[in-house]
Write a protein that holds these residues in place. Structure first.
Motif, mmCIF file in Angstrom:
data_model
loop_
_atom_site.group_PDB
_atom_site.id
_atom_site.type_symbol
_atom_site.label_atom_id
_atom_site.label_comp_id
_atom_site.label_asym_id
_atom_site.label_seq_id
_atom_site.Cartn_x
_atom_site.Cartn_y
_atom_site.Cartn_z
ATOM 1 N N VAL A 49 6.028 1.183 7.135
ATOM 2 C CA VAL A 49 5.023 1.970 7.851
ATOM 3 C C VAL A 49 3.885 1.023 8.199
ATOM 4 O O VAL A 49 3.224 0.501 7.301
ATOM 5 N N TRP A 59 4.690 -0.570 3.321
ATOM 6 C CA TRP A 59 5.820 0.309 3.003
ATOM 7 C C TRP A 59 5.294 1.587 2.366
ATOM 8 O O TRP A 59 4.274 1.572 1.669
ATOM 9 N N SER A 60 6.028 2.679 2.582
ATOM 10 C CA SER A 60 5.689 3.959 1.971
ATOM 11 C C SER A 60 6.931 4.635 1.423
ATOM 12 O O SER A 60 8.037 4.397 1.906
ATOM 13 N N TYR A 61 6.720 5.470 0.403
ATOM 14 C CA TYR A 61 7.768 6.364 -0.093
ATOM 15 C C TYR A 61 7.647 7.672 0.674
ATOM 16 O O TYR A 61 6.549 8.146 0.941
ATOM 17 N N LEU A 62 8.794 8.258 0.979
ATOM 18 C CA LEU A 62 8.848 9.573 1.617
ATOM 19 C C LEU A 62 9.810 10.451 0.825
ATOM 20 O O LEU A 62 10.866 9.981 0.389
ATOM 21 N N MET A 92 4.475 11.767 0.902
ATOM 22 C CA MET A 92 4.357 10.414 1.420
ATOM 23 C C MET A 92 3.275 9.683 0.643
ATOM 24 O O MET A 92 2.205 10.234 0.395
ATOM 25 N N ALA A 93 3.589 8.446 0.220
ATOM 26 C CA ALA A 93 2.601 7.647 -0.504
ATOM 27 C C ALA A 93 2.940 6.177 -0.345
ATOM 28 O O ALA A 93 4.105 5.804 -0.183
ATOM 29 N N ASP A 94 1.929 5.353 -0.402
ATOM 30 C CA ASP A 94 2.105 3.912 -0.324
ATOM 31 C C ASP A 94 2.881 3.425 -1.546
ATOM 32 O O ASP A 94 2.705 3.946 -2.649
ATOM 33 N N VAL A 95 3.723 2.416 -1.360
ATOM 34 C CA VAL A 95 4.521 1.902 -2.479
ATOM 35 C C VAL A 95 3.657 1.258 -3.560
ATOM 36 O O VAL A 95 4.132 1.060 -4.676
ATOM 37 N N HIS A 103 11.464 -1.724 -3.910
ATOM 38 C CA HIS A 103 10.490 -0.627 -4.026
ATOM 39 C C HIS A 103 11.117 0.583 -4.724
ATOM 40 O O HIS A 103 10.476 1.218 -5.569
ATOM 41 N N ASP A 145 1.344 2.747 -4.976
ATOM 42 C CA ASP A 145 0.964 3.871 -5.845
ATOM 43 C C ASP A 145 2.148 4.387 -6.657
ATOM 44 O O ASP A 145 2.305 5.596 -6.849
ATOM 45 N N ALA A 157 12.255 4.600 0.835
ATOM 46 C CA ALA A 157 11.149 3.675 1.058
ATOM 47 C C ALA A 157 11.322 3.144 2.478
ATOM 48 O O ALA A 157 12.413 2.703 2.850
#
Length: 79
Positions: free
Chosen positions: A48, A52-55, A61-64, A5, A66, A45
Motif C-alpha cells: 500500500v 505494506w498493510s494487513y487486510l 486494515m492496519a500497517d504491518v 509479514h 502494528d 499482507a
C-alpha cells in the motif's frame, strides 16, 4: 516480503492462544483460527503506497508495523 509479514503476525496470534496456517498460492494468505470453536478469519499482507498493510474481512486494515495491535484486533474479532 509478504510471507515475512504474515509470519510475524502468525507469531503474535499464536501468543494470544490462536492457531494459524498458511493458505493460498505461495502461502499468500494467513488463516487465523480459534482452536476450540473453529472460527476463523483470513488475512493478507499487501503493498500500500510505499509500505505494506494487513487486510482482513469486515474492513480491517492496519500497517504491518502494528503487528501486536493487529493480533489483538483479530483475537477480539474471533473471541
Amino acid at each position: 516480503m509478504r510471507r515475512r509479514h504474515l509470519a510475524a503476525l502468525a507469531y503474535e496470534v499464536e501468543a494470544r492462544g490462536l492457531s494459524w496456517r498458511f493458505a493460498g498460492p505461495g502461502e499468500s494468505v494467513l488463516t487465523v483460527l480459534v482452536p476450540r470453536t473453529s472460527r476463523q478469519v483470513m488475512v493478507v499482507a499487501t503493498p500500500v503506497g510505499d509500505g505494506w498493510s494487513y487486510l482482513w474481512p469486515g474492513g480491517g486494515m492496519a500497517d504491518v508495523a502494528d503487528v501486536p495491535l493487529v493480533a489483538d484486533q483479530l483475537a477480539r474479532l474471533l473471541g
